[in-house]
Design a protein around this motif. Structure first.
Motif, short mmCIF file in Angstrom:
data_model
loop_
_atom_site.label_atom_id
_atom_site.label_comp_id
_atom_site.label_asym_id
_atom_site.label_seq_id
_atom_site.Cartn_x
_atom_site.Cartn_y
_atom_site.Cartn_z
N UNK A 179 0.84 -1.50 0.47
CA UNK A 179 0.15 -0.06 0.05
C UNK A 179 1.01 1.42 0.35
N UNK A 180 2.04 0.78 -0.37
CA UNK A 180 2.70 2.39 -0.04
C UNK A 180 3.49 2.64 -1.09
N UNK A 181 2.92 4.30 -1.77
CA UNK A 181 3.60 5.00 -2.47
C UNK A 181 4.60 5.38 -2.43
N UNK A 182 5.40 5.43 -4.20
CA UNK A 182 7.17 5.62 -4.21
C UNK A 182 6.49 6.53 -5.78
N UNK A 183 7.13 7.74 -5.81
CA UNK A 183 7.53 7.99 -6.50
C UNK A 183 7.92 8.04 -7.43
N UNK A 184 7.75 7.70 -9.12
CA UNK A 184 8.52 7.13 -10.38
C UNK A 184 8.06 8.14 -10.97
N UNK A 185 9.25 8.70 -11.39
CA UNK A 185 9.20 9.55 -12.91
C UNK A 185 8.91 8.90 -13.72
N UNK A 186 9.07 9.12 -15.51
CA UNK A 186 9.33 8.51 -17.04
C UNK A 186 9.50 10.07 -17.38
N UNK A 187 10.42 9.73 -18.46
CA UNK A 187 10.94 10.89 -20.06
C UNK A 187 9.63 10.93 -20.50
N UNK A 188 9.24 12.29 -21.21
CA UNK A 188 8.07 11.67 -21.62
C UNK A 188 8.38 12.99 -23.06
N UNK A 189 8.46 12.23 -24.05
CA UNK A 189 8.70 12.84 -25.20
C UNK A 189 7.79 13.82 -25.58
N UNK A 190 8.40 15.77 -25.48
CA UNK A 190 7.08 16.37 -26.50
C UNK A 190 7.48 17.43 -27.73
N UNK A 191 8.96 16.98 -28.26
CA UNK A 191 9.07 17.37 -29.37
C UNK A 191 9.93 16.30 -29.77
N UNK A 192 9.96 16.57 -32.07
CA UNK A 192 10.26 15.37 -32.78
C UNK A 192 11.01 16.92 -33.08
N UNK A 193 12.58 16.80 -32.62
CA UNK A 193 13.88 18.04 -33.18
C UNK A 193 13.19 19.55 -32.57
N UNK A 194 12.94 20.01 -33.80
CA UNK A 194 12.11 21.52 -32.64
C UNK A 194 10.20 21.94 -33.43
N UNK A 195 9.81 20.80 -34.01
CA UNK A 195 7.98 20.17 -34.22
C UNK A 195 7.70 19.88 -32.26
N UNK A 196 6.65 20.80 -32.05
CA UNK A 196 6.28 20.31 -30.84
C UNK A 196 5.43 19.40 -31.13
N UNK A 197 4.67 18.51 -29.86
CA UNK A 197 4.08 17.32 -30.38
C UNK A 197 2.49 17.40 -29.46
N UNK A 198 2.14 18.75 -29.05
CA UNK A 198 1.85 18.81 -28.06
C UNK A 198 0.64 19.87 -29.06
N UNK A 199 -1.09 19.75 -28.67
CA UNK A 199 -1.58 21.21 -29.52
C UNK A 199 -1.84 21.86 -28.83
N UNK A 200 -1.85 23.48 -28.88
CA UNK A 200 -2.00 24.56 -28.43
C UNK A 200 -3.12 25.25 -28.80
N UNK A 201 -3.96 25.59 -27.92
CA UNK A 201 -5.23 26.34 -27.62
C UNK A 201 -5.10 27.35 -28.62
N UNK A 202 -6.04 28.00 -29.74
CA UNK A 202 -5.09 29.43 -30.54
C UNK A 202 -5.28 30.52 -29.96
#
Length: 282
Positions: free
Chosen positions: A72-95
């Motif tokens: 039942x004990x929790x531990x922090x487990x951060x992982x690496x998330x890719x957000x760009x492909x080179x200079x190209x953002x992988x997310x979308x942004x509201x206009x």
């Protein structure tokens, strides 16, 4: 089934961080939403303030997942998330609003913890529940990169709605909350979780649980923080998610299961954007 939105959102809220060359790190907050793509396949979406990702220059960030052991004990487990492909953002942004969305692959426990899209407020939600100035809402985040404990859970705070009117949303895309915004709060969900609210002038009570929006700015005047947060309505989260279309999920790369280095400094990138005057708080 009865839900406690406070607990559900705590489970779905994660810290986003990116180390900088000087040993400091940029920190923001995100939360997970689940819905289906255009082909009906389930997907998990990371929501945060657009400026959080815009100002993280590297191709990857650390996303703060948590793991519960058999005892039942929790531990922090951060992982690496890719957000760009080179200079190209992988997310979308509201206009026009400070909202970003990114389809992600997440551990099974977090896919299950993601909040259904239906829990985001609709255009008429504030009117439906007769909400207005003085009503209390909750905020989750990681102020100055701090978490509630070593397991990496977000800190829960509260504040009162501090502006009027709140609707229509198209005319008033943001609203004010009476609470202090710190670096790291940007992108955190703002929500209401009141199990027995009595509508003004009515006898019946209502179960009021919904996500009202996300923290995107703070108010400053002549360099002084006024301890007022600016919340962007959930309508614009919905509109940002709609931009995703059939975007493929972002690849999540396993990272070491250790807590990152102690914060040495915070950058403006993780801070809520400052509004010089209320007229600019939009």
């Amino acid at each position: 089934m009865v839900y406690d939105l406070s607990v559900e959102l705590i489970q779905a809220t994660v810290q986003l961080e990116q180390p900088l060359a000087d040993g400091s790190r940029t920190v923001g907050t995100g939360f997970l939403i689940t819905d289906s793509d255009a082909d009906g396949r389930p997907r998990t979406i990371l929501i945060t303030a657009a400026h959080v990702l815009d100002r993280m220059p590297a191709v990857s960030v650390r996303i703060g997942y948590r793991v519960q052991a058999q005892d039942g004990v929790w531990r922090y487990d951060p992982q690496t998330l890719k957000i760009r492909d080179g200079d190209h953002p992988l997310w979308v942004k509201h206009a026009g609003r400070d909202v970003a969305a990114l389809v992600v692959q997440v551990p099974p426990a977090f896919a299950k913890a993601a909040i259904p899209l239906a829990w985001l407020a609709q255009d008429d939600t504030f009117d439906k529940f007769a909400l207005g100035p003085g009503d209390e809402m909750m905020v989750l985040g990681f102020p100055r990169g701090l978490s509630a404990n070593t397991a990496g859970f977000p800190i829960l705070r509260s504040g009162r709605v501090a502006s009027y009117p709140l609707a229509p949303v198209t005319a008033y895309p943001t609203f004010l909350m009476d609470f202090s915004v710190f670096p790291g709060n940007s992108g955190g969900p703002v929500f209401m979780a009141e199990g027995a609210r009595r509508r003004p002038g009515a006898k019946e009570v209502q179960d009021v649980q919904f996500i009202a929006g996300l923290v995107t700015q703070q108010v400053e005047l002549s360099g002084e923080r006024l301890e007022i947060g600016i919340v962007t309505h959930a309508k614009y989260i919905r509109e940002t998610i709609a931009l995703l279309g059939k975007a493929p999920p972002t690849v999540l790369t396993e990272g070491p299961s250790v807590v990152g280095p102690k914060i040495q400094a915070e950058t403006a990138a993780s801070a809520a954007v400052s509004a010089i005057a209320l007229g600019e708080a939009r």
